[in-house]
Scaffold this active site. Sequence first.
Site, PDB file in Angstrom:
ATOM      1  N   HIS A  82      40.579  44.286  36.425  1.00 28.09           N
ATOM      2  CA  HIS A  82      41.971  43.832  36.503  1.00 28.09           C
ATOM      3  C   HIS A  82      42.699  44.433  37.706  1.00 28.09           C
ATOM      4  O   HIS A  82      42.411  45.555  38.133  1.00 28.09           O
ATOM      5  CB  HIS A  82      42.742  44.222  35.241  1.00 28.09           C
ATOM      6  CG  HIS A  82      42.421  43.372  34.053  1.00 28.09           C
ATOM      7  ND1 HIS A  82      42.441  42.000  34.097  1.00 28.09           N
ATOM      8  CD2 HIS A  82      42.083  43.706  32.774  1.00 28.09           C
ATOM      9  CE1 HIS A  82      42.127  41.514  32.899  1.00 28.09           C
ATOM     10  NE2 HIS A  82      41.903  42.533  32.079  1.00 28.09           N
TER      11      HIS A  82
ATOM     12  N   CYS B  33      42.157  39.710  40.364  1.00 24.97           N
ATOM     13  CA  CYS B  33      43.205  38.700  40.520  1.00 24.97           C
ATOM     14  C   CYS B  33      44.207  39.116  41.592  1.00 24.97           C
ATOM     15  O   CYS B  33      44.412  40.296  41.855  1.00 24.97           O
ATOM     16  CB  CYS B  33      43.947  38.492  39.205  1.00 24.97           C
ATOM     17  SG  CYS B  33      42.932  37.853  37.880  1.00 24.97           S
TER      18      CYS B  33
END
Length: 245
Positions: A133, A227
């Site tokens: 993440h 991301c």
Amino acid sequence: MNRVKHFVTTILLLTSFGLSAFCLTIRLSSYETGREEYRQLQEQFELAAGSTADDAAAPKVNMEKEEKWTRMMTSRNPDYVFWIWIPGTNINYPTVKNTIPGYYLNHTFSGEENPCGTIFCLEEAENQIIYGHNMKDGSMFADLKQYRSEAYFQNHRCIWIYRQGDWQQYVIFSCYTVREEEMGIYQSHFISEEEKQTYLESAERKSLYTTGSQPEITDSLITLSTCLGKGKRVIVHAVLLCYTE
């Protein structure tokens, strides 16, 4: 009647604000819980490795401590595969194999449900894909977005992986951003040298800057992914340079 509507609207707004504040508090608490779990693991790893996360060279592992370390990690989580570490960054974490699709997106190394998740890969491959993440607090793979700067790359060229008693040193050869629907970058196996060469040429062509490193057809690769805002990904490719015992 208008006064009643105004009162109801005010109550709804206050309730909504209160729920938002409560949810934010819960999320921040979850972040801190996750950070603390990984902070403890990092401290234990540094003790076993005889080094700190800021050191530029691979640490020399004490074999007795290493054996205890490996037993401890696999006993805590059988999915443990290796430790990934980029000196001078916040990337210093255990990596697991994602045996249940999506599980480690919201579960920590210990199995606790938490939005920070765990750094994970899918399988052993010629091009090992590693996911994490982009956390707002700078943890997990958040530092990958810094590699969009060539100056940052120049100071953080190497990625270290500690796997089964050996340090593997990788050097970054490409960094770029892509749309999330561009799935070809996640190719992990190649059916021919020509196919792998096409992949390498595409990765080098997309790079935001020239790195000076050029993988050979026979080289092992890793691809780090995280991301970047809505619908984008940061991709960092690296090639295996050497093993250090």
